[in-house]
Design a protein around this motif. Sequence first.
Motif, PDB file in Angstrom:
ATOM      1  N   TRP A  48       7.668  29.428 -55.989  1.00  0.00           N
ATOM      2  CA  TRP A  48       7.893  29.028 -54.604  1.00  0.00           C
ATOM      3  C   TRP A  48       9.104  28.104 -54.461  1.00  0.00           C
ATOM      4  O   TRP A  48       9.699  28.032 -53.390  1.00  0.00           O
ATOM      5  CB  TRP A  48       6.620  28.405 -54.024  1.00  0.00           C
ATOM      6  N   SER A  49       9.488  27.425 -55.551  1.00  0.00           N
ATOM      7  CA  SER A  49      10.741  26.661 -55.487  1.00  0.00           C
ATOM      8  C   SER A  49      11.942  27.611 -55.451  1.00  0.00           C
ATOM      9  O   SER A  49      12.951  27.334 -54.790  1.00  0.00           O
ATOM     10  CB  SER A  49      10.854  25.713 -56.686  1.00  0.00           C
ATOM     11  N   LEU A  50      11.821  28.762 -56.139  1.00  0.00           N
ATOM     12  CA  LEU A  50      12.877  29.777 -56.053  1.00  0.00           C
ATOM     13  C   LEU A  50      12.924  30.388 -54.658  1.00  0.00           C
ATOM     14  O   LEU A  50      13.996  30.784 -54.181  1.00  0.00           O
ATOM     15  CB  LEU A  50      12.648  30.858 -57.108  1.00  0.00           C
ATOM     16  N   MET A  51      11.764  30.485 -54.000  1.00  0.00           N
ATOM     17  CA  MET A  51      11.742  30.916 -52.602  1.00  0.00           C
ATOM     18  C   MET A  51      12.600  30.003 -51.749  1.00  0.00           C
ATOM     19  O   MET A  51      13.460  30.449 -50.979  1.00  0.00           O
ATOM     20  CB  MET A  51      10.314  30.875 -52.044  1.00  0.00           C
ATOM     21  N   LEU A  52      12.361  28.700 -51.885  1.00  0.00           N
ATOM     22  CA  LEU A  52      13.116  27.721 -51.097  1.00  0.00           C
ATOM     23  C   LEU A  52      14.600  27.817 -51.412  1.00  0.00           C
ATOM     24  O   LEU A  52      15.441  27.787 -50.504  1.00  0.00           O
ATOM     25  CB  LEU A  52      12.600  26.313 -51.389  1.00  0.00           C
ATOM     26  N   ARG A  53      14.938  27.943 -52.687  1.00  0.00           N
ATOM     27  CA  ARG A  53      16.350  28.040 -53.081  1.00  0.00           C
ATOM     28  C   ARG A  53      17.007  29.273 -52.464  1.00  0.00           C
ATOM     29  O   ARG A  53      18.160  29.218 -52.002  1.00  0.00           O
ATOM     30  CB  ARG A  53      16.444  28.093 -54.613  1.00  0.00           C
ATOM     31  N   THR A  54      16.271  30.393 -52.444  1.00  0.00           N
ATOM     32  CA  THR A  54      16.825  31.630 -51.886  1.00  0.00           C
ATOM     33  C   THR A  54      17.006  31.525 -50.376  1.00  0.00           C
ATOM     34  O   THR A  54      18.025  31.980 -49.831  1.00  0.00           O
ATOM     35  CB  THR A  54      15.895  32.816 -52.224  1.00  0.00           C
ATOM     36  N   VAL A  55      16.028  30.941 -49.694  1.00  0.00           N
ATOM     37  CA  VAL A  55      16.144  30.756 -48.243  1.00  0.00           C
ATOM     38  C   VAL A  55      17.314  29.845 -47.917  1.00  0.00           C
ATOM     39  O   VAL A  55      18.112  30.123 -46.999  1.00  0.00           O
ATOM     40  CB  VAL A  55      14.826  30.177 -47.671  1.00  0.00           C
ATOM     41  N   SER A 103      16.125  22.552 -57.428  1.00  0.00           N
ATOM     42  CA  SER A 103      15.301  23.197 -56.401  1.00  0.00           C
ATOM     43  C   SER A 103      13.822  23.048 -56.754  1.00  0.00           C
ATOM     44  O   SER A 103      12.977  22.909 -55.863  1.00  0.00           O
ATOM     45  CB  SER A 103      15.669  24.675 -56.256  1.00  0.00           C
ATOM     46  N   PHE A 104      13.500  23.071 -58.055  1.00  0.00           N
ATOM     47  CA  PHE A 104      12.110  22.870 -58.481  1.00  0.00           C
ATOM     48  C   PHE A 104      11.637  21.471 -58.091  1.00  0.00           C
ATOM     49  O   PHE A 104      10.542  21.297 -57.544  1.00  0.00           O
ATOM     50  CB  PHE A 104      11.988  23.066 -59.996  1.00  0.00           C
ATOM     51  N   SER A 157       9.843  12.818 -58.020  1.00  0.00           N
ATOM     52  CA  SER A 157      11.057  13.453 -57.505  1.00  0.00           C
ATOM     53  C   SER A 157      11.552  12.750 -56.243  1.00  0.00           C
ATOM     54  O   SER A 157      12.736  12.416 -56.116  1.00  0.00           O
ATOM     55  CB  SER A 157      10.792  14.933 -57.216  1.00  0.00           C
ATOM     56  N   VAL A 158      10.636  12.515 -55.299  1.00  0.00           N
ATOM     57  CA  VAL A 158      11.001  11.848 -54.056  1.00  0.00           C
ATOM     58  C   VAL A 158      11.566  10.460 -54.330  1.00  0.00           C
ATOM     59  O   VAL A 158      12.563  10.033 -53.748  1.00  0.00           O
ATOM     60  CB  VAL A 158       9.777  11.760 -53.109  1.00  0.00           C
ATOM     61  N   SER A 159      10.934   9.741 -55.251  1.00  0.00           N
ATOM     62  CA  SER A 159      11.404   8.405 -55.605  1.00  0.00           C
ATOM     63  C   SER A 159      12.784   8.456 -56.257  1.00  0.00           C
ATOM     64  O   SER A 159      13.665   7.645 -55.945  1.00  0.00           O
ATOM     65  CB  SER A 159      10.399   7.748 -56.547  1.00  0.00           C
ATOM     66  N   ALA A 160      12.981   9.443 -57.152  1.00  0.00           N
ATOM     67  CA  ALA A 160      14.259   9.562 -57.841  1.00  0.00           C
ATOM     68  C   ALA A 160      15.384   9.917 -56.888  1.00  0.00           C
ATOM     69  O   ALA A 160      16.527   9.454 -57.055  1.00  0.00           O
ATOM     70  CB  ALA A 160      14.147  10.613 -58.939  1.00  0.00           C
ATOM     71  N   PHE A 161      15.100  10.743 -55.880  1.00  0.00           N
ATOM     72  CA  PHE A 161      16.119  11.127 -54.909  1.00  0.00           C
ATOM     73  C   PHE A 161      16.351  10.054 -53.842  1.00  0.00           C
ATOM     74  O   PHE A 161      17.222  10.221 -52.986  1.00  0.00           O
ATOM     75  CB  PHE A 161      15.746  12.454 -54.241  1.00  0.00           C
TER      76      PHE A 161
END
Length: 337
Positions: free
Chosen positions: A58-65, A78-79, A327-331
């Motif tokens: 589903w992360s690849l889904m988001l990347r493709t969209v 993206s993951f 991830s959210v914290s790192a970004f």
Amino acid sequence: MDERNRHAFIIGAVGAVAVFAVLFFFVGARSVIDSLLSAEPSLVAGTFGLALCWLAAWSLMLRTVLASLGIHIPIGKSFLVYAGAVFANNVTPFGQAGGEPIAALLISKVSDARYESGLVGIASVDVINVVPSISLILVGVAYYATTAALGSRLETAVGSAVALIGGIVIVMALVWQYHTTIAERLPSIIAPRLGRLDRFDPETLEEEIADRMGRFFENIERVATDRWRLVAVTGLSLCGWLFQTAALTVAFAALGYDVPAYILLFVIPLANLAGAAPLPGGLGGIEAAFVTLLVPTTGVPASAVTAAVLIFRGAIYWMPVLIGGLSVSAFGVRALR
């Protein structure tokens, strides 16, 4: 996290605890714990591994969209971005409805994309995921009906799901049919009210809202008309659902039970509809829905079903919360604090 969001989170967390308390009371907490302690560790690890495959699909889904919108993110990032989006969904009430704005902020943060582009990206992933889920529900229920009689509980669940999904599709179709009118008239309605609340100039605010809505619908059209990417994204969505099905199958196997995959094919998307409840990511409500659907359809004892669901939800819910929270914290996204 502001005061209002903090109160909503606390209320949702209390509600989730209450649902779990009721569930364990009826099922038997001691029996559930005994079942969990008897689980095969290697198969529990396999459940978590398959959950990672679901998250990757589903992360690849988001990347493709996002690529169809001209936003390019490396596969690894993206993951982490999608894990962050799942984290946002899982810690805010009403599931995707509560987490999408935060997920859009995360996407815009890591890609320098406009906020509305990120919102279209994550919203498109959630909407596209509905298509395979409907197919899995219909195929799974149809096959189950050839092997056993449909109980009233299952008939009610399937009927409610079809009605809910049908209603959402109708609303989406109407919004798209009249999106030009909405983009022209809605800003003039809400800008004066927001202007009074936030002390912005109503005319400037109206222009800003109209511009953002115009780009929002334009981005939706770009995603919908990119046929090859749309086919790829739908295929990745189906793969994600199948990885979830495999994960729950392995969770049952860890407890020594062989549950037919065709039952899990329709139970998983049906139970996930409970994520619309005002609980953090549907926590508690989804688990209760799983138990309610799986006990009569599988014939497995309620304590074992609950234990399998807890293992599965540990992989599908809690693991993304951990990965996505980091991830959210790192970004550097602080919208949830």
